[in-house]
Motif scaffolding. Structure first.
Motif, mmCIF file in Angstrom:
data_model
loop_
_atom_site.group_PDB
_atom_site.id
_atom_site.type_symbol
_atom_site.label_atom_id
_atom_site.label_comp_id
_atom_site.label_asym_id
_atom_site.label_seq_id
_atom_site.Cartn_x
_atom_site.Cartn_y
_atom_site.Cartn_z
ATOM 1 N N ILE A 1 -6.770 6.625 -6.436
ATOM 2 C CA ILE A 1 -7.300 6.808 -7.794
ATOM 3 C C ILE A 1 -8.830 6.837 -7.786
ATOM 4 O O ILE A 1 -9.465 6.587 -8.795
ATOM 5 N N GLY A 2 -9.417 7.138 -6.637
ATOM 6 C CA GLY A 2 -10.874 7.258 -6.543
ATOM 7 C C GLY A 2 -11.444 6.311 -5.516
ATOM 8 O O GLY A 2 -10.715 5.743 -4.689
ATOM 9 N N ASN A 3 -12.771 6.161 -5.554
ATOM 10 C CA ASN A 3 -13.476 5.239 -4.673
ATOM 11 C C ASN A 3 -14.231 4.236 -5.522
ATOM 12 O O ASN A 3 -14.702 4.558 -6.609
ATOM 13 N N THR A 4 -14.379 3.043 -5.011
ATOM 14 C CA THR A 4 -15.109 2.016 -5.735
ATOM 15 C C THR A 4 -16.604 2.266 -5.627
ATOM 16 O O THR A 4 -17.109 2.565 -4.557
ATOM 17 N N THR A 5 -17.277 2.159 -6.754
ATOM 18 C CA THR A 5 -18.731 2.170 -6.756
ATOM 19 C C THR A 5 -19.170 0.744 -7.027
ATOM 20 O O THR A 5 -18.676 0.091 -7.949
ATOM 21 N N ASP A 6 -20.075 0.247 -6.184
ATOM 22 C CA ASP A 6 -20.519 -1.140 -6.306
ATOM 23 C C ASP A 6 -21.191 -1.384 -7.645
ATOM 24 O O ASP A 6 -21.996 -0.578 -8.098
ATOM 25 N N SER A 7 -20.833 -2.484 -8.269
ATOM 26 C CA SER A 7 -21.497 -2.898 -9.505
ATOM 27 C C SER A 7 -21.559 -4.420 -9.514
ATOM 28 O O SER A 7 -20.928 -5.091 -8.681
ATOM 29 N N SER A 8 -22.284 -4.974 -10.443
ATOM 30 C CA SER A 8 -22.387 -6.427 -10.534
ATOM 31 C C SER A 8 -21.050 -7.055 -10.932
ATOM 32 O O SER A 8 -20.837 -8.243 -10.735
ATOM 33 N N GLU A 9 -20.143 -6.254 -11.472
ATOM 34 C CA GLU A 9 -18.828 -6.751 -11.886
ATOM 35 C C GLU A 9 -17.779 -6.653 -10.773
ATOM 36 O O GLU A 9 -16.717 -7.269 -10.868
ATOM 37 N N SER A 10 -18.051 -5.861 -9.733
ATOM 38 C CA SER A 10 -17.085 -5.672 -8.648
ATOM 39 C C SER A 10 -16.768 -7.005 -7.980
ATOM 40 O O SER A 10 -17.644 -7.854 -7.820
ATOM 41 N N ARG A 11 -15.517 -7.166 -7.593
ATOM 42 C CA ARG A 11 -15.073 -8.392 -6.937
ATOM 43 C C ARG A 11 -14.169 -8.048 -5.761
ATOM 44 O O ARG A 11 -13.619 -6.954 -5.672
ATOM 45 N N ILE A 12 -14.017 -9.033 -4.889
ATOM 46 C CA ILE A 12 -13.059 -8.933 -3.789
ATOM 47 C C ILE A 12 -11.983 -9.979 -4.049
ATOM 48 O O ILE A 12 -12.281 -11.178 -4.119
ATOM 49 N N VAL A 13 -10.764 -9.514 -4.238
ATOM 50 C CA VAL A 13 -9.625 -10.416 -4.432
ATOM 51 C C VAL A 13 -9.043 -10.680 -3.046
ATOM 52 O O VAL A 13 -8.589 -9.756 -2.368
ATOM 53 N N ILE A 14 -9.088 -11.936 -2.620
ATOM 54 C CA ILE A 14 -8.593 -12.315 -1.299
ATOM 55 C C ILE A 14 -7.114 -12.676 -1.427
ATOM 56 O O ILE A 14 -6.750 -13.595 -2.166
ATOM 57 N N VAL A 15 -6.280 -11.905 -0.724
ATOM 58 C CA VAL A 15 -4.831 -12.127 -0.779
ATOM 59 C C VAL A 15 -4.328 -12.573 0.588
ATOM 60 O O VAL A 15 -4.889 -12.212 1.618
ATOM 61 N N GLU A 16 -3.281 -13.361 0.556
ATOM 62 C CA GLU A 16 -2.608 -13.773 1.782
ATOM 63 C C GLU A 16 -1.428 -12.833 1.983
ATOM 64 O O GLU A 16 -0.645 -12.617 1.072
ATOM 65 N N ASN A 17 -1.357 -12.249 3.179
ATOM 66 C CA ASN A 17 -0.302 -11.295 3.472
ATOM 67 C C ASN A 17 0.213 -11.557 4.882
ATOM 68 O O ASN A 17 -0.488 -11.300 5.854
ATOM 69 N N ASN A 18 1.416 -12.099 4.969
ATOM 70 C CA ASN A 18 2.040 -12.389 6.258
ATOM 71 C C ASN A 18 1.126 -13.215 7.154
ATOM 72 O O ASN A 18 0.812 -12.829 8.276
ATOM 73 N N ALA A 19 0.653 -14.331 6.659
ATOM 74 C CA ALA A 19 -0.184 -15.283 7.389
ATOM 75 C C ALA A 19 -1.562 -14.735 7.744
ATOM 76 O O ALA A 19 -2.281 -15.338 8.513
ATOM 77 N N SER A 20 -1.927 -13.586 7.205
ATOM 78 C CA SER A 20 -3.287 -13.089 7.405
ATOM 79 C C SER A 20 -3.938 -12.901 6.045
ATOM 80 O O SER A 20 -3.275 -12.821 5.020
ATOM 81 N N GLN A 21 -5.251 -12.846 6.076
ATOM 82 C CA GLN A 21 -6.040 -12.758 4.850
ATOM 83 C C GLN A 21 -6.664 -11.366 4.771
ATOM 84 O O GLN A 21 -7.200 -10.871 5.749
ATOM 85 N N VAL A 22 -6.575 -10.736 3.595
ATOM 86 C CA VAL A 22 -7.130 -9.403 3.365
ATOM 87 C C VAL A 22 -7.827 -9.418 2.011
ATOM 88 O O VAL A 22 -7.342 -10.029 1.063
ATOM 89 N N GLY A 23 -8.972 -8.734 1.922
ATOM 90 C CA GLY A 23 -9.686 -8.622 0.664
ATOM 91 C C GLY A 23 -9.452 -7.264 0.031
ATOM 92 O O GLY A 23 -9.434 -6.248 0.726
ATOM 93 N N LEU A 24 -9.262 -7.240 -1.274
ATOM 94 C CA LEU A 24 -9.058 -6.003 -2.028
ATOM 95 C C LEU A 24 -10.217 -5.844 -3.006
ATOM 96 O O LEU A 24 -10.439 -6.718 -3.854
ATOM 97 N N ILE A 25 -10.962 -4.739 -2.900
ATOM 98 C CA ILE A 25 -12.076 -4.510 -3.812
ATOM 99 C C ILE A 25 -11.525 -3.996 -5.138
ATOM 100 O O ILE A 25 -10.755 -3.034 -5.172
ATOM 101 N N VAL A 26 -11.941 -4.651 -6.237
ATOM 102 C CA VAL A 26 -11.537 -4.258 -7.586
ATOM 103 C C VAL A 26 -12.790 -4.102 -8.445
ATOM 104 O O VAL A 26 -13.856 -4.610 -8.107
ATOM 105 N N ASP A 27 -12.663 -3.374 -9.557
ATOM 106 C CA ASP A 27 -13.813 -3.151 -10.442
ATOM 107 C C ASP A 27 -14.269 -4.436 -11.114
ATOM 108 O O ASP A 27 -15.466 -4.664 -11.285
ATOM 109 N N ASP A 28 -13.308 -5.269 -11.506
ATOM 110 C CA ASP A 28 -13.642 -6.455 -12.284
ATOM 111 C C ASP A 28 -12.430 -7.374 -12.305
ATOM 112 O O ASP A 28 -11.329 -6.941 -12.653
#
Length: 152
Positions: free
Chosen positions: A65-92
C-alpha cells in the motif's frame, strides 16, 4: 471466550489497523535504521533495541500500500513472532482499546485471497472500520528466515 480483546491501534495511509496487544512488546519512536544488503525489499534493515538486534519491516510496503515516509508521528511497533522480535514501521500508533469481540467479524471472503490473509478480522467502530492484522501472516517465510539471520 473473553468478551473483550485488548488491541493496539495504528494507522497506515489514514486507515486504522490493530494488532492484539499480546503480540506487542513495545512501541518505539522511529530511529536510524541500519540498511542490510541482500534482504527482502520490505525489510528496511535493523536497529539495536536495548542491546537486541531487531529487524525492521516497512508495513506499508509489506502490505503493498506504498512506502513509509518518515515523520514525527511514525513509530516502530515491536512484535514477538516465534521467539524472535521484529519491528513494524507504522504511520502513527494511536490507542489501546478493549475491543468487544462481538464487534469483530471475519474478514470477507474476497479479502482472503488478497495478501495471504493478512486481515484476520474487521471491527466496526464509531462509523469506521478497524482491520485486525494477523502478525504471523504479515511476515513471509523467507523474511522470517532473513530476520533470524539478522538476530545471529
Amino acid at each position: 471466550m473473553e468478551a473483550y480483546s485488548k488491541v493496539i491501534t495504528f494507522t497506515l495511509n489514514k486507515q486504522d489497523y490493530a494488532i492484539d496487544i499480546n503480540q506487542i512488546s513495545s512501541i518505539e519512536r522511529l530511529q536510524q535504521i541500519t540498511k542490510v544488503p541482500g534482504v527482502s525489499d520490505s525489510i528496511k534493515g535493523m536497529i539495536n533495541l536495548r542491546g537486541r538486534i531487531t529487524p525492521i519491516i516497512d508495513l506499508k510496503e509489506r502490505l503493498s500500500i506504498g512506502n513509509t515516509t518518515d515523520s514525527s508521528e511514525s513509530r516502530i511497533v515491536i512484535v514477538e513472532n516465534n521467539a524472535s522480535q521484529v519491528g513494524l514501521i507504522v504511520d502513527d500508533a494511536k490507542d489501546v482499546l478493549d475491543l468487544d469481540t462481538t464487534a469483530i467479524e471475519p474478514a470477507p471472503e474476497s479479502m482472503h485471497a488478497v495478501k495471504d490473509s493478512f486481515i484476520k478480522g474487521v471491527a466496526k467502530l464509531e462509523g469506521k472500520l478497524l482491520l485486525l492484522l494477523d502478525v504471523k501472516q504479515v511476515i513471509r517465510e523467507e523474511e522470517k528466515d532473513q530476520c533470524k539471520e539478522l538476530h545471529q
